[in-house]
Motif scaffolding. Sequence first.
Motif, PDB file in Angstrom:
ATOM      1  N   GLU A   1       9.072   6.162   7.593  1.00  0.00           N
ATOM      2  CA  GLU A   1       8.048   5.608   6.694  1.00  0.00           C
ATOM      3  C   GLU A   1       7.706   6.605   5.582  1.00  0.00           C
ATOM      4  N   LYS A   2       7.617   7.867   5.947  1.00  0.00           N
ATOM      5  CA  LYS A   2       7.318   8.902   4.953  1.00  0.00           C
ATOM      6  C   LYS A   2       8.418   8.970   3.907  1.00  0.00           C
ATOM      7  N   GLU A   3       9.671   8.949   4.336  1.00  0.00           N
ATOM      8  CA  GLU A   3      10.784   9.044   3.392  1.00  0.00           C
ATOM      9  C   GLU A   3      10.895   7.793   2.521  1.00  0.00           C
ATOM     10  N   LEU A   4      10.617   6.622   3.100  1.00  0.00           N
ATOM     11  CA  LEU A   4      10.619   5.401   2.291  1.00  0.00           C
ATOM     12  C   LEU A   4       9.522   5.469   1.232  1.00  0.00           C
ATOM     13  N   GLY A   5       8.395   6.066   1.604  1.00  0.00           N
ATOM     14  CA  GLY A   5       7.301   6.217   0.656  1.00  0.00           C
ATOM     15  C   GLY A   5       7.622   7.180  -0.472  1.00  0.00           C
ATOM     16  N   LYS A   6       8.601   8.040  -0.255  1.00  0.00           N
ATOM     17  CA  LYS A   6       8.975   9.030  -1.267  1.00  0.00           C
ATOM     18  C   LYS A   6      10.108   8.553  -2.177  1.00  0.00           C
ATOM     19  N   LEU A   7      10.591   7.324  -1.978  1.00  0.00           N
ATOM     20  CA  LEU A   7      11.644   6.814  -2.850  1.00  0.00           C
ATOM     21  C   LEU A   7      11.184   6.894  -4.307  1.00  0.00           C
ATOM     22  N   ASN A   8      12.013   7.473  -5.130  1.00  0.00           N
ATOM     23  CA  ASN A   8      11.648   7.715  -6.527  1.00  0.00           C
ATOM     24  C   ASN A   8      11.942   6.478  -7.379  1.00  0.00           C
ATOM     25  N   LEU A   9      11.076   5.476  -7.232  1.00  0.00           N
ATOM     26  CA  LEU A   9      11.275   4.229  -7.956  1.00  0.00           C
ATOM     27  C   LEU A   9      10.482   4.253  -9.258  1.00  0.00           C
ATOM     28  N   PRO A  10      11.088   3.842 -10.376  1.00  0.00           N
ATOM     29  CA  PRO A  10      10.378   3.825 -11.665  1.00  0.00           C
ATOM     30  C   PRO A  10       9.214   2.836 -11.648  1.00  0.00           C
ATOM     31  N   GLU A  11       8.303   2.998 -12.566  1.00  0.00           N
ATOM     32  CA  GLU A  11       7.176   2.074 -12.687  1.00  0.00           C
ATOM     33  C   GLU A  11       7.557   0.817 -13.470  1.00  0.00           C
ATOM     34  N   THR A  12       8.535   0.971 -14.354  1.00  0.00           N
ATOM     35  CA  THR A  12       8.959  -0.173 -15.159  1.00  0.00           C
ATOM     36  C   THR A  12      10.469  -0.336 -15.073  1.00  0.00           C
ATOM     37  N   PRO A  13      10.990  -1.541 -15.242  1.00  0.00           N
ATOM     38  CA  PRO A  13      10.272  -2.796 -15.449  1.00  0.00           C
ATOM     39  C   PRO A  13       9.462  -3.190 -14.205  1.00  0.00           C
ATOM     40  N   ILE A  14       8.226  -3.567 -14.398  1.00  0.00           N
ATOM     41  CA  ILE A  14       7.350  -3.874 -13.282  1.00  0.00           C
ATOM     42  C   ILE A  14       7.840  -5.073 -12.476  1.00  0.00           C
TER      43      ILE A  14
END
Length: 331
Positions: free
Chosen positions: A15-28
């Motif tokens: 769960e911690k590592e999934l939370g750290k996925l570096n996903l962009p904010e856009t496109p929303i």
Amino acid sequence: MSTNGLQQNLLERIEKELGKLNLPETPISLYQPYRYAINVGGKRIRPILTLLSCGLCGGDIDEAIPAALAVEILHNFTLVHDDIMDSAETRRGEPSVYKKWDSNIAILTGDVMFADAYKQLHYYGESDKFTKQEFAAMHHIFSRSIITVCEGQALDMEFVDRTDVSDKEYLQMIGGKTAALLSGALEMGAVAAHSSHHKRAELADLGYEMGIAFQIQDDLLDATADPEKFGKRPGGDIYEGKKTYLTIRALERANDAQKEIISRTLNEVNPSDDSVKQVLDIMAQLGVLDDVAKETDEHYQKAFNLLNKFESSEYKTELEKLLNFLQNRDH
């Protein structure tokens, strides 16, 4: 399934590592549904299997994290697209992605999740801890798992309009839809531990047996489980007209009169309670329920036999607990 000790630690790590996925904010419209799909929940069984497999083979589970993330992202990608194909409005008690947004957004969200799942495997090509052959093995196992899952889904869709599905074809279908990713998850964990080809193959087989057992057991529970525990009335699959391992086995054994009852009930839009009970009674009379229960136990025993080839460890103990839980579940 309750979690404690090692399994709880692994779940928290995932769960911690999934939370750290570096996903962009856009496109929303792309990344908001991605985050939603990942965060809506789930037992995380597949990534846990990857980490347990790595530990079972004497590896450092930190090295299996990218593979575990790849497996979990891929699994959730399949759910996003499955919900579109099945017109499923909910997933894990929440609106499905296509229902919360729309089909176009869900398709594109699934596409980026698919690509991001592969991106996690870059680690094994960039780290000097892994050989070129091990990097290639990760990709090979992952690609094979994806193709097999797609083949299973295609067979499942083909079976809807067929009346002559055999038990062997059904096992091939669930071997793709259910077992392939469990098998791949365990084998990738073994690669992360620099394990031998032989041990990798044993773990792949273990995952396959686990997946087959789980699915035919699910079909059996649909017919035999306590409805209060299972969450739906006995014969729910029959009410929905689904072809299951039970109905296929029953049709193979039934006489003409019994076949007519089974086929008519499965084809009815709203079958009566009496019709469904008739089908369940036929299954019992033909020995289908007892034989499928025996078959389920045989597949679980094969999984236990494969696991017993590995040395004792906390990871082996945890896998034994998981198999025992699955084998003895009542819902």
